[in-house]
Enzyme design. Structure first.
Site, PDB file in Angstrom:
ATOM      1  N   LYS A 104      -2.645   5.860 -11.252  1.00 58.25           N
ATOM      2  CA  LYS A 104      -3.074   5.998  -9.856  1.00 58.25           C
ATOM      3  C   LYS A 104      -2.216   5.123  -8.934  1.00 58.25           C
ATOM      4  O   LYS A 104      -1.743   5.568  -7.886  1.00 58.25           O
ATOM      5  CB  LYS A 104      -4.548   5.582  -9.748  1.00 58.25           C
ATOM      6  N   CYS A 123      -4.789   3.981   1.402  1.00 61.33           N
ATOM      7  CA  CYS A 123      -4.351   4.131   0.013  1.00 61.33           C
ATOM      8  C   CYS A 123      -2.899   3.707  -0.166  1.00 61.33           C
ATOM      9  O   CYS A 123      -2.602   2.739  -0.867  1.00 61.33           O
ATOM     10  CB  CYS A 123      -4.512   5.581  -0.415  1.00 61.33           C
TER      11      CYS A 123
HETATM   12  N1  SAJ Z   1       3.749   9.320   5.794  1.00 58.87           N
HETATM   13  C1  SAJ Z   1       5.034   9.178   6.302  1.00 58.87           C
HETATM   14  N2  SAJ Z   1       5.989  10.063   5.888  1.00 58.87           N
HETATM   15  C2  SAJ Z   1       5.706  11.080   5.022  1.00 58.87           C
HETATM   16  C3  SAJ Z   1       4.395  11.204   4.495  1.00 58.87           C
HETATM   17  C4  SAJ Z   1       3.434  10.307   4.908  1.00 58.87           C
HETATM   18  O1  SAJ Z   1       5.324   8.274   7.096  1.00 58.87           O
HETATM   19  O2  SAJ Z   1       6.623  11.841   4.719  1.00 58.87           O
HETATM   20  C5  SAJ Z   1       2.710   8.379   6.234  1.00 58.87           C
HETATM   21  C6  SAJ Z   1       1.532   9.068   6.939  1.00 58.87           C
HETATM   22  O3  SAJ Z   1       1.819   9.289   8.302  1.00 58.87           O
HETATM   23  C7  SAJ Z   1       0.428   8.064   6.713  1.00 58.87           C
HETATM   24  C8  SAJ Z   1       0.759   7.468   5.343  1.00 58.87           C
HETATM   25  O4  SAJ Z   1       2.113   7.794   5.095  1.00 58.87           O
HETATM   26  O5  SAJ Z   1       0.481   7.036   7.689  1.00 58.87           O
HETATM   27  C9  SAJ Z   1      -0.116   7.978   4.211  1.00 58.87           C
HETATM   28  O6  SAJ Z   1      -0.320   9.371   4.321  1.00 58.87           O
HETATM   29  P1  SAJ Z   1      -0.207  10.348   3.072  1.00 58.87           P
HETATM   30  O7  SAJ Z   1      -0.418  11.749   3.518  1.00 58.87           O
HETATM   31  O8  SAJ Z   1       1.063  10.077   2.346  1.00 58.87           O
HETATM   32  O9  SAJ Z   1      -1.354   9.849   2.067  1.00 58.87           O
HETATM   33  P2  SAJ Z   1      -2.941   9.581   2.136  1.00 58.87           P
HETATM   34  O10 SAJ Z   1      -3.124   8.104   2.276  1.00 58.87           O
HETATM   35  O11 SAJ Z   1      -3.648  10.452   3.094  1.00 58.87           O
HETATM   36  O12 SAJ Z   1      -3.373  10.062   0.642  1.00 58.87           O
HETATM   37  C10 SAJ Z   1      -2.704   9.521  -0.475  1.00 58.87           C
HETATM   38  C11 SAJ Z   1      -2.319  10.668  -1.432  1.00 58.87           C
HETATM   39  N3  SAJ Z   1      -1.414  10.176  -2.466  1.00 58.87           N
HETATM   40  C12 SAJ Z   1      -0.274  10.810  -2.777  1.00 58.87           C
HETATM   41  O13 SAJ Z   1       0.107  11.806  -2.192  1.00 58.87           O
HETATM   42  C13 SAJ Z   1       0.527  10.250  -3.905  1.00 58.87           C
HETATM   43  C14 SAJ Z   1      -3.576  11.267  -2.062  1.00 58.87           C
HETATM   44  O14 SAJ Z   1      -3.245  12.258  -3.021  1.00 58.87           O
HETATM   45  C15 SAJ Z   1      -4.396  10.160  -2.714  1.00 58.87           C
HETATM   46  O15 SAJ Z   1      -5.593  10.666  -3.337  1.00 58.87           O
HETATM   47  C16 SAJ Z   1      -4.798   9.171  -1.632  1.00 58.87           C
HETATM   48  O16 SAJ Z   1      -3.575   8.596  -1.125  1.00 58.87           O
HETATM   49  C17 SAJ Z   1      -5.691   8.121  -2.273  1.00 58.87           C
HETATM   50  O17 SAJ Z   1      -6.922   8.234  -2.103  1.00 58.87           O
HETATM   51  O18 SAJ Z   1      -5.198   7.256  -3.000  1.00 58.87           O
END
Ligand code: SAJ
Length: 429
Positions: A211, A265
């Site tokens: 995880k 996360c």
């Molecule tokens: N972000 C970027 N660039 C990107 C993608 C995201 O800057 O290309 C930023 C987003 O704007 C945001 C942050 O990253 O601020 C996190 O967003 P996210 O969509 O990457 O992730 P979360 O926090 O919504 O969900 C993540 C997911 N993990 C992965 O994709 C590996 C989800 O599957 C997990 O279940 C969740 O964390 C968790 O609960 O741990």
């Protein structure tokens, strides 16, 4: 095998999971420390925003299969999905998991299964089993009695994306890390009740690390994108065009630069690795630093644009400058502002003393730290009309639809590639 299942923690993960089990005809006892949450759910209503969840909870409560309470009751399986925050010095806080263990211990009986779903540092499942053993010395646990233990204990992390929780809980593969083979087997039969993805066996430590690895991998990839955005600014290269071109390589998949990394996360979980092995987790730590720094860098860009306004119009004072901040949520098309880099940047801009016009189509009022005399929530068009500087902090769909209006503006800080000249980066989020 399981007729009565208890879900400890009825938040973003616990409530949808409890509801899916109830929808499959299992008697589910949801437990939460908040009386308000319990009362809301027992009325068939929900306290969180998540597509489809309202209808599912309503049906589960109406059918009698889901019931919430503040006090644990006997069940055959206990799933724990409580928060694991970290302290200011990035140390994991396991107190909610410990409190959950202590609360269920009195109702445990021989043959029960306990599963931890909360994201947690490696070794937490073993600690959980130890806390349970201390509370119930007459029962045996897998750390001592492995396959023959009275109570079996497993770790099974959730991996769902906010906004898609109900679908992903059913469809995603799940890693199941039992402290014994019996625990893994029992946990797999529980998840089979509602999971259509593969159920993959591992041990508890590997499942915990899996995880943390998933979220750290994403953090490192985003950090690389953010670092590229800073490098490209220096080298006069359009980072969006660059990433789009590099991603045409069949084995390259760089994510998107942004205002920094937010949410509960990706910006948290890597610290659980760094805290455990600070000398070894070098890339993991650097990625965190780069992503945190990106918000400061964006703020500096905004400050420079404000200085340009004041230089060009010397009759203006800081209090006359109007800055439109587009987006407050921690990522596109959600209403969740917690741990949002956009909020942090917007607050800092307001602190400069200018007039801030925040545009966040997914909320109706500003609350908490965002309540300031010089910070107003506005519709996009009104904010664009009078802004001296426009900052695009989140790539909401409604901003993409208005890109031609936004790009007409004289002074724009666009950290999400909304108006990039090569706005053709493949969506790989
Ligand atoms: N972000 C970027 N660039 C990107 C993608 C995201 O800057 O290309 C930023 C987003 O704007 C945001 C942050 O990253 O601020 C996190 O967003 P996210 O969509 O990457 O992730 P979360 O926090 O919504 O969900 C993540 C997911 N993990 C992965 O994709 C590996 C989800 O599957 C997990 O279940 C969740 O964390 C968790 O609960 O741990």
């Amino acid at each position: 095998m399981f007729n009565t299942i208890s879900m400890i923690g009825l938040g973003y993960i616990g409530l949808p999971t409890a509801t899916l089990l109830a929808a499959r005809g299992k008697k589910v006892i949801g437990v939460d420390i908040s009386q308000l949450v319990v009362d809301t759910i027992n009325k068939g209503e929900i306290h969180i925003v998540e597509p489809e969840l309202d209808m599912l909870v309503k049906a589960a409560v109406a059918s009698g299969y889901l019931r919430a309470t503040t006090k644990p009751e006997p069940a055959e399986a206990f799933l724990i999905a409580v928060p694991t925050p970290f302290s200011d010095d990035h140390k994991p806080d396991l107190s909610y998991i410990k409190a959950a263990a202590i609360s269920i211990a009195p109702v445990l009986k021989k043959g029960d299964l306990v599963i931890l779903e909360s994201t947690a540092p490696v070794g937490t499942t073993e600690k959980l089993a130890e806390w349970l053993a201390q509370e119930r010395p007459m029962l045996s646990f897998p750390q001592h009695d492995a396959e023959t233990a009275d109570i079996q204990v497993a770790y099974c992390p959730e991996r769902v994306l906010p906004g898609r929780v109900v679908h992903e809980l059913v469809e995603n593969d799940r890693v199941i890390g039992g402290m014994s083979r019996a625990a893994t087997f029992m946990a797999a039969s529980l998840y089979k009740i509602f999971v259509q993805g593969d159920l993959i066996a591992a041990n508890a430590r590997t499942a915990e690390m899996c995880k943390l690895t998933e979220n750290s991998y994403r953090d490192v990839n985003i950090a690389f994108a953010n670092e590229l955005s800073i490098i490209c600014e220096k080298l006069d290269i359009d980072v969006w065009e660059l990433i789009s071109l590099a991603n045409r390589h069949p084995r390259v998949n760089i994510l998107h630069p942004g205002a920094g990394v937010g949410g509960h996360c990706i910006a948290v979980d890597p610290w659980f690795i760094i805290d455990a092995v600070p000398d070894e987790a070098r890339i993991t730590r650097t990625a965190r630093e780069v992503n945190d720094y990106k918000s400061d860098w964006v703020f500096d860009k905004i400050k420079t644009k404000i200085t340009d306004v004041l230089d060009a119009q010397p009759f203006k004072s800081m209090a006359d400058v109007k800055v439109a901040c587009l987006g407050l949520a921690f990522k596109p098309d959600i209403d969740d502002l917690r741990e949002s880099p956009a909020v942090e940047i917007t607050e800092k801009v307001a602190h400069l003393g200018c007039q801030v016009q925040a545009v966040e189509p997914n909320i109706e009022v500003l609350t908490g730290k965002l309540v300031k005399p010089n910070l107003k929530l506005m519709p996009l068009e009104a904010a664009l009309n009078c802004a001296d500087v426009v900052c695009v902090l989140v790539k909401h769909r409604s901003f993409v639809e208005m890109v031609s209006e936004i790009s007409k503006h004289l002074r724009v800080v666009d950290c999400v590639g909304l108006i990039a000249k090569s706005n053709m980066i493949e969506e790989r989020s």
